[in-house]
Design a protein around this motif. Structure first.
Motif, PDB file in Angstrom:
ATOM      1  N   ASN A 210      -1.728  31.963 -30.477  1.00 44.48           N
ATOM      2  CA  ASN A 210      -0.770  32.031 -29.380  1.00 44.48           C
ATOM      3  C   ASN A 210      -0.768  33.414 -28.768  1.00 44.48           C
ATOM      4  O   ASN A 210      -0.153  33.668 -27.756  1.00 44.48           O
TER       5      ASN A 210
ATOM      6  N   ARG B  93       8.816  34.249 -35.514  1.00 44.08           N
ATOM      7  CA  ARG B  93       9.221  34.402 -34.125  1.00 44.08           C
ATOM      8  C   ARG B  93      10.200  35.568 -34.019  1.00 44.08           C
ATOM      9  O   ARG B  93      10.808  35.971 -35.010  1.00 44.08           O
ATOM     10  N   LEU B 129      12.901  35.710 -24.872  1.00 45.84           N
ATOM     11  CA  LEU B 129      11.741  36.236 -25.593  1.00 45.84           C
ATOM     12  C   LEU B 129      11.820  35.920 -27.084  1.00 45.84           C
ATOM     13  O   LEU B 129      10.847  36.041 -27.814  1.00 45.84           O
ATOM     14  N   ARG B 132       9.207  33.849 -28.896  1.00 34.95           N
ATOM     15  CA  ARG B 132       7.807  34.298 -28.962  1.00 34.95           C
ATOM     16  C   ARG B 132       7.500  34.913 -30.318  1.00 34.95           C
ATOM     17  O   ARG B 132       8.401  35.244 -31.088  1.00 34.95           O
ATOM     18  N   TYR B 133       6.203  35.114 -30.548  1.00 34.34           N
ATOM     19  CA  TYR B 133       5.770  35.865 -31.724  1.00 34.34           C
ATOM     20  C   TYR B 133       5.586  37.326 -31.321  1.00 34.34           C
ATOM     21  O   TYR B 133       5.311  37.615 -30.149  1.00 34.34           O
ATOM     22  N   GLN B 136       3.012  38.668 -28.933  1.00 39.59           N
ATOM     23  CA  GLN B 136       3.086  38.283 -27.525  1.00 39.59           C
ATOM     24  C   GLN B 136       3.965  39.228 -26.708  1.00 39.59           C
ATOM     25  O   GLN B 136       4.198  38.991 -25.535  1.00 39.59           O
TER      26      GLN B 136
END
Lengths: 217, 271, 222
Positions: A210, B93, B129, B132-133, B136
């Motif tokens: 990702n 995350r 946000l 997200r990880y 990212q």
């Protein structure tokens, strides 16, 4: 193809036997190798001995191993257990080094930060080290899965039934179609298990892949 | 109250002396900046507070209790920790990163995540946000997440290990402003490690300049150190001789313009 | 455990040495087949691997090939070739060459790949020809990885050469199969121990060779 049609039940039976022998051997290899790899990672000096022994064991060919194990453990040569133990030894020997590498691949900054936040020792292992070691570990598990599935066939030489029987039987009775079936079925099983591993890997490491998407500042 | 280093020293088994006889008190709600080059023992000192390093002599006290008498894991969970760049858990995350310590201490996951989104807003990030990880996000965003994570369990003490060292100067400036603003609201007791003297002067109420081997070159407020550097080492370290530190005024069109040593204008003198 | 004693006694029994079926003869045969197979495969695989490594073309094929060959059951390859080519040495030799090929290819390619790109770039900038680049920079820097490939191939071939006795009267594996057939566990175990010892010794030798070919990085005092 006519040979396969005429012997469908036999092939399926041997395939099932093959799975029964290879899957436990792979699972045991992974468990023991992760343990040894963790030891090697935690105590580098002991690790040198452990990994050295593993690589020495790995250089012993599988067939002799198959003959020595029953003598050492006092189990019958023709038992499936003999083959599972031999292949587990082999798989462990091949995977232990990769497992140690997998733990080494975990970013030290991440471990430190996790420890500083108050992860307990066990928490650090199960929730930080192990998940982050998965990508490297998985590459090793894929290798031993394919090699184990292929090696199960040699059990047929000492009388442990598997798809290897198609190879020995086909050779003795001069039926090439039987050998080809055995080879193809073995390879397909390896590919199928490998595919399963890749899919599982994607599932348990959603943070990878990702990375490239949607970066904003 | 606050954090007290009482004559602490650290000698590693191989004989390396990281710190010797260091004493210092950080009053509650104040920020101590430990500044020095690599090998000055500044990180070692900070790590003694949450027992990532244990002193070989002396003791560290938080609110008059010796940290060596406390449970290591409990202690660490009670202290906020902002790591250097790259210290976020890459497999969690962003919300789960922020919720780490509350979840460790038993807060239900949903509630912890809910609170985490609020914290993201507090540090100036879009709560969206959160899903997200870390990989990212940009480097600056990641360090904002790290600050939010450190605040999640509402600790009294914050440890910051070169938190903004790896981001570019403009982003660093933004992060420092954010921290100052947060600190004005929250009033944590902060120990900050940095090799950047400007950062130490901006963020620290009190600054300790360290030499190799954990020897204190000077302790004081930024004003005191700037006005009266203790020795050549400190003078050199804070860059007293650098052109941008030696300011003077020149009159231009009836106003007092402040210029640096090279004559470049840096501002206008008021009043 | 007495079985091990019996197997050792079997090995040290003078009657099993000398002559056409003697242990010494079979060890030599086993080694010869191994070396012949690795050498033949190397003749084809090494130049190709170096070329792929140097040009960077076709690396996906190498990776796929190395993976695919691991999945092929060696016994299947042996029995198929045995049926096709008959009882002689040709079938096992061909099978062994085929098995050694991917490891050698992958080793050669990875060795070149492992050479420091900065050093290669600098050498090119100095004006080395592509051939000089390969022989004076890339091969010396990647030598241990290339030898590692040879080691892996040798290990695999020496193991598979044992299986080769199933289709042809070759090498130490014969003792295993003869013992299996006549239910003579002592002979079988003796054969297993001999093969294991031979493989171990060979691998240790190759490991030493691999260490010796590791490029020495000289540190220039500052």
């Amino acid at each position: 193809m006519t040979w396969v049609q005429a012997n469908r039940d036999y092939v399926l039976d041997m395939l099932l036997q093959h799975v029964r022998l290879s899957v436990p051997a792979i699972l045991i290899s992974v468990l023991v190798a992760v343990l040894l790899g963790r030891i090697a990672w935690r105590w580098p000096r002991a690790g040198t001995v452990v990994l050295g022994t593993a690589s020495l064991l790995y250089s012993v060919p599988a067939l002799p191993l198959l003959i020595v194990i029953p003598v050492l453990l006092g189990i019958p040569l023709r038992s499936g257990l003999t083959l599972v133990v031999a292949l587990a030894v082999y798989g462990t020997a091949l995977l232990a080094g990769t497992a140690a590498d997998a733990f080494r691949s975990v970013d030290e900054r991440v471990r430190e930060a996790a420890e500083a936040m108050g992860y307990s020792r066990a928490g650090l292992f199960w929730r930080v080290d192990l998940p982050l070691a998965v990508p490297v570990l998985l590459s090793g598990v894929r290798v031993i899965t394919v090699s184990t599935v292929s090696l199960v066939t040699i059990g047929a030489l000492v009388g442990i039934p598997s798809l290897g029987n198609l190879l020995t039987d086909g050779f003795q009775r001069d039926i090439r179609a039987e050998i080809v079936t055995g080879v193809v079925a073995t390879m397909l099983l390896a590919v199928a298990l490998d595919g399963l591993l890749v899919a599982t890997g994607r599932l348990v490491t959603p943070w990878r892949g990702n990375v490239a998407t949607g970066v904003t500042t | 109250m606050g954090i007290e280093f009482r004559d602490v020293g650290k000698t590693y088994p191989d004989g390396t002396v990281a710190v010797t006889g260091f004493s210092c008190t950080v009053p509650s709600h104040r920020t101590l900046a430990l500044v020095g080059t690599s090998g000055s023992g500044k990180t070692t000192l900070m790590r003694m507070v949450n027992r990532m390093v244990e002193p070989t002599t002396g003791s560290v006290l938080i609110d008059d209790r010796d940290v060596l008498g406390l449970d290591k894991v409990e202690l660490r969970r009670s202290i906020g920790y902002v790591p250097q760049a790259g210290g976020l858990l890459p497999h969690r995350r962003v919300v789960d990163n922020v919720a780490t310590v509350p979840v460790l201490t038993g807060t239900p996951k949903r509630a912890a995540r809910e609170a985490a989104r609020g914290l993201l807003e507090l540090v100036g990030l879009d709560p969206a946000l959160g899903s997200r990880y870390p990989a990212q996000l940009s480097g600056g965003q990641q360090q904002r997440v790290a600050v939010a994570r450190a605040l999640a369990a509402d600790p009294n003490v914050l440890l910051m290990d070169e938190p903004f060292g790896a981001v570019d100067p403009i982003v660093r400036r933004g992060l420092q402003d954010q921290l100052l603003q947060l600190q004005a609201e929250l009033g944590k007791t902060i120990v900050l490690v940095t090799h950047d003297i400007d950062e130490a002067f901006r963020l620290g109420d009190e600054v300790v300049v360290l030499k190799t081997g954990g020897i204190v070159a000077q302790t004081g407020t930024p004003q005191q150190i700037m006005a009266d550097p203790a020795d050549d080492f400190v003078r050199d370290f804070i860059g007293s001789d650098r052109a941008e530190r030696s300011l003077r005024t020149v009159a231009v069109d009836g106003r007092s313009l402040v210029v640096d040593g090279d004559g470049r204008p840096v501002g206008v003198l008021e009043g | 455990m007495t079985l091990f004693g019996d197997a050792l006694a079997w090995i040290t029994d003078g009657a099993h040495w000398g002559g056409a079926g003697g242990i010494d003869h079979r060890i030599l045969q086993h080694l010869l087949v191994t070396f012949a197979a690795v050498a033949l495969a190397a003749l084809l695989a090494l130049p190709l691997g170096l070329l792929i490594g140097h040009t960077g073309r076709g690396r996906l094929v190498v990776v796929a090939l190395a993976g695919a060959v691991r999945a092929v059951p060696t016994l299947g390859l042996l029995t198929l070739l045995g049926l096709a080519l008959g009882i002689g040495i040709e079938a096992p030799l061909l099978a062994l060459v085929a098995l050694a090929f991917p490891s050698l290819l992958a080793g050669a390619y990875a060795g070149i790949e492992a050479a420091d790109r900065g050093a290669v770039d600098a050498a090119r900038a100095l004006g080395m020809s592509e051939w000089q680049l390969l022989t004076r920079v890339e091969v010396p820097l990647g030598a241990d990885v290339i030898v590692g490939g040879i080691r892996a191939a040798t290990l695999q071939v020496v193991a598979t050469a044992t299986l080769a006795a199933y289709i042809s009267d070759t090498g130490l594996g014969r003792y295993l199969f003869a013992g299996l057939k006549s239910r003579d566990y002592v002979q079988m175990l003796a054969g297993a121990l001999l093969v294991a010892a031979l493989a171990l010794l060979l691998d240790l030798t190759m490991a030493a060779l691999q260490r010796a070919s590791r490029p020495t990085t000289r540190k220039v005092p500052a």
